[in-house]
Design an enzyme around this catalytic site. Structure first.
Site, PDB file in Angstrom:
ATOM      1  CG  ASP A 115      -1.956   1.012   1.307  1.00 51.76           C
ATOM      2  OD1 ASP A 115      -2.125   1.750   0.326  1.00 51.76           O
ATOM      3  OD2 ASP A 115      -2.592   1.148   2.372  1.00 51.76           O
ATOM      4  CB  SER A 116       1.887   3.751   2.525  1.00 60.42           C
ATOM      5  OG  SER A 116       2.551   2.979   3.492  1.00 60.42           O
ATOM      6  CG  LEU A 120       7.142  -4.792   1.032  1.00 62.91           C
ATOM      7  CD1 LEU A 120       7.020  -4.919  -0.479  1.00 62.91           C
ATOM      8  CD2 LEU A 120       7.887  -5.993   1.600  1.00 62.91           C
ATOM      9  CE  LYS A 143      -5.418  -0.801  -0.457  1.00 60.96           C
ATOM     10  NZ  LYS A 143      -5.880  -0.137   0.776  1.00 60.96           N
TER      11      LYS A 143
END
Ligand code: IMP
Ligand code: MG
Length: 191
Positions: A115-116, A120, A143
């Protein structure tokens, strides 16, 4: 319990959910990802360690590893980024130490969703510090958002729009992880 009652209970449980990716599509894609990982890592010297990012990746990683015939170790880490009912990341927090076994191993980080990029990118940085032979990342869902953290990801199952999803490991306030498919919450569709 008769069949009708059982069916009703399932229907009630899924009433708030719109299916986005069903079980069959997930299974086919997981098999493709496993085949790619196997062909990329199969001929490398040295140990392979999968690092499931808990708790969201537990269903994905359990299906993925059953498809991998390579000798491998599993060394999970736990990261929390969405406390309670939040549907936007509040920053990734590592709750467990980086496993020592990652040193000198080919590492594959496995997460449910990118996502953002906070989760990771933090983990890639911390894992690099223990000097693995290589690092790769594999997520089921990618995403489509403007990432606040630039991060590489070698394997991604499905690109999805910027909406909050649940099921197949993903939760909202701790619920829905056990759904065998990926769906959106109807209650949130009108936010
Ligand atoms: P990032 O750090 O913002 O890239 O987010 C990654 C983590 O946030 C994932 O490991 C998930 O646990 C969680 N997350 C992001 N998007 C969703 C979503 O749509 N539903 C449920 N959890 C999500
Ligand atoms: Mg997570």
């Amino acid at each position: 319990m008769n069949d009708d009652t059982e069916k009703n209970q399932n229907t009630i449980e899924h009433e708030n959910i719109t299916v986005l990716i069903d079980e069959d599509r997930i299974a086919r894609r997981v098999a493709e990802l496993a085949a790619r990982i196997e062909s990329d890592l199969g001929s490398l010297e040295g140990e392979i360690t999968l690092v499931p990012i808990m708790t969201g990746s537990m269903l994905f990683v359990s299906d993925l590893i059953r498809r991998l015939k390579l000798p491998l170790r599993i060394a999970p880490v736990t990261v929390q980024s969405y406390p309670g009912t939040a549907t936007t990341s509040r920053g990734a927090h590592l709750q467990t130490p980086i496993p020592e076994v990652l040193r000198d191993s080919h590492v594959v980080l496995v997460d449910d969703i990118l996502d953002s990029g906070g989760t990771l990118s933090m983990l890639r940085r911390l894992v690099e510090a223990v000097e693995p032979r290589s690092i790769r990342a594999c997520v089921l869902l990618d995403k489509q958002v403007e990432r606040s953290h630039e991060v590489g990801c070698e394997y991604a199952g499905f690109e999805i729009a910027d909406e909050f999803v649940v099921g197949y490991g993903l939760d909202h306030d701790g619920l829905y992880r056990n759904l065998p498919f990926i769906g959106t919450l109807k209650a949130l569709e009108h936010d």
